[in-house]
Design an enzyme around this catalytic site. Sequence first.
Site, PDB file in Angstrom:
ATOM      1  N   ASP A   1       0.830  -1.204   0.000  1.00 44.30           N
ATOM      2  CA  ASP A   1       0.000   0.000   0.000  1.00 44.30           C
ATOM      3  C   ASP A   1       0.868   1.258   0.000  1.00 44.30           C
ATOM      4  O   ASP A   1       0.494   2.287  -0.574  1.00 44.30           O
ATOM      5  CB  ASP A   1      -0.927  -0.010   1.217  1.00 44.30           C
ATOM      6  CG  ASP A   1      -1.743   1.257   1.319  1.00 44.30           C
ATOM      7  OD1 ASP A   1      -2.529   1.525   0.402  1.00 44.30           O
ATOM      8  OD2 ASP A   1      -1.585   1.995   2.317  1.00 44.30           O
TER       9      ASP A   1
ATOM     10  N   ASP B   1       2.342   1.602  -3.872  1.00 41.12           N
ATOM     11  CA  ASP B   1       1.519   1.910  -5.043  1.00 41.12           C
ATOM     12  C   ASP B   1       1.437   3.416  -5.310  1.00 41.12           C
ATOM     13  O   ASP B   1       1.566   3.873  -6.452  1.00 41.12           O
ATOM     14  CB  ASP B   1       0.131   1.291  -4.928  1.00 41.12           C
ATOM     15  CG  ASP B   1      -0.625   1.770  -3.692  1.00 41.12           C
ATOM     16  OD1 ASP B   1      -0.076   2.573  -2.912  1.00 41.12           O
ATOM     17  OD2 ASP B   1      -1.770   1.326  -3.489  1.00 41.12           O
TER      18      ASP B   1
ATOM     19  N   ASP C   1      -7.508   3.120  -4.572  1.00 45.62           N
ATOM     20  CA  ASP C   1      -6.594   2.915  -3.445  1.00 45.62           C
ATOM     21  C   ASP C   1      -7.292   3.164  -2.118  1.00 45.62           C
ATOM     22  O   ASP C   1      -7.132   2.398  -1.166  1.00 45.62           O
ATOM     23  CB  ASP C   1      -5.388   3.843  -3.607  1.00 45.62           C
ATOM     24  CG  ASP C   1      -4.414   3.700  -2.457  1.00 45.62           C
ATOM     25  OD1 ASP C   1      -3.839   2.608  -2.301  1.00 45.62           O
ATOM     26  OD2 ASP C   1      -4.224   4.675  -1.711  1.00 45.62           O
TER      27      ASP C   1
ATOM     28  N   ASP D   1      -7.999   0.149   0.501  1.00 45.87           N
ATOM     29  CA  ASP D   1      -7.343   0.272   1.807  1.00 45.87           C
ATOM     30  C   ASP D   1      -8.279  -0.157   2.931  1.00 45.87           C
ATOM     31  O   ASP D   1      -7.865  -0.795   3.903  1.00 45.87           O
ATOM     32  CB  ASP D   1      -6.879   1.711   2.046  1.00 45.87           C
ATOM     33  CG  ASP D   1      -5.562   2.012   1.352  1.00 45.87           C
ATOM     34  OD1 ASP D   1      -4.960   1.071   0.794  1.00 45.87           O
ATOM     35  OD2 ASP D   1      -5.154   3.187   1.343  1.00 45.87           O
TER      36      ASP D   1
END
Length: 428
Positions: free
Chosen positions: A127, A130, A148, A152
């Site tokens: 995470d 990216d 994203d 998450d």
Amino acid sequence: MSLDIGQWLAGRLSNGERILTALAPALLLVASFGVAALVYWARGLRHAPFRDEEMASRAAGGLANQSIRHFFAWTMRPFWTLLARVRFPPNAITSLSFAFALGAGLGVAAGRFALGGWLFMVAGALDFLDGRVARSTGRSTLGGAALDSVLDRYVESALIVGLAWYYRHDWVLAACLLALTGSLLVPYVRARGESLGVSLADVGFMQRPERVLLLGAGTALSPILEVVLSPADPHPPHRLAIGALLVLGVMSHVTALHRLHRLVRALGGGRRSSVGQPLRGALTQALATLADFAVASALVYVVGGNVSSLDHAPAATAAGCGVGALVSFILARVWAFEGSGAWLPQAQKYVFVSAATALLNAGGVALLLALNAPFIVAWWLTRVIVFLTWSYPLQRDFVFVPALDPRSERNSTSPRSQVVATAARGAR
């Protein structure tokens, strides 16, 4: 010690192998970051301190200071530089992070806590990568940011849902639900604040990196403790994971409420109170309860003088409640809230709030007792919740609120307040 891959995949491990699978990744990480720290220190002796512009631009929130953040960015820099050089798609890294998190949830649900915890840590590292790859290659898009942000939440929820399944017949399920709601509320309050023009990035210390590290490490390392305490248990409690869940559940809600308090104050919602006012309000309630108990006890045991006086306990209880309410009203008016204005309207409002408070306390205790909670726990927990959510806000903003200044009434209809109200309605 050799490790049979087939036995490892099937989950049939000896106690020594359980320790190895939990501890080996931790030792590898410690060694890697230890070597990196030495190289980073040696570099600092010859060159200017490394400065990561993105880390420097972020608000100071969480437990890590700027030095630790710069060191972590420097350590991870070769990975995102390589991915950016080969033009690896950032969205693929985001999706892979979700896949690892899903594997983590399935792993802990099956009792593989070391596997689940380390997969969750890998998902957290992905995470971080990216976004860096997207920005360094100029491929940052609003669609990618939305993907994203949503994934998450799935990544963070996956491991907790897996833990909830493992503890589905245990009280720890409540801790899982507490941690899940807290982990979702922390970023939600921040996003809600940013939609209204209030930055909350620097508020609270249980932010995403801290949550990933706490829950991932607590889960991954928990089998080590279980080998010592419950070596023959086929379904061990994994005490370290339980501790991580409890800390995460409590502190994530503390962070979310801290952010909510900052947001409401920044938007001008509600009547501002001094730092000590909630404490004075709680002390007022405590003193009133003591007066209530003292009067009721005196009427039953001292004035009556014998056991038969217990027949008059209902009347004594009612008298004690009356005295307690009077003490509470006087102390709240002259000390806790420093109320001004006519006392009779305030007394009438206070009677209403107190009667509703009594009903809420009785109902809350009854509900907790129905869940087999101990009476003393039900009594105190109910009173704390009712005080924070009902009696204190109503006494501060309804009963003992000072008379409105005509100028404040004009300000309430000012263009700025109307803008804030319109933004709040539109963001729902």
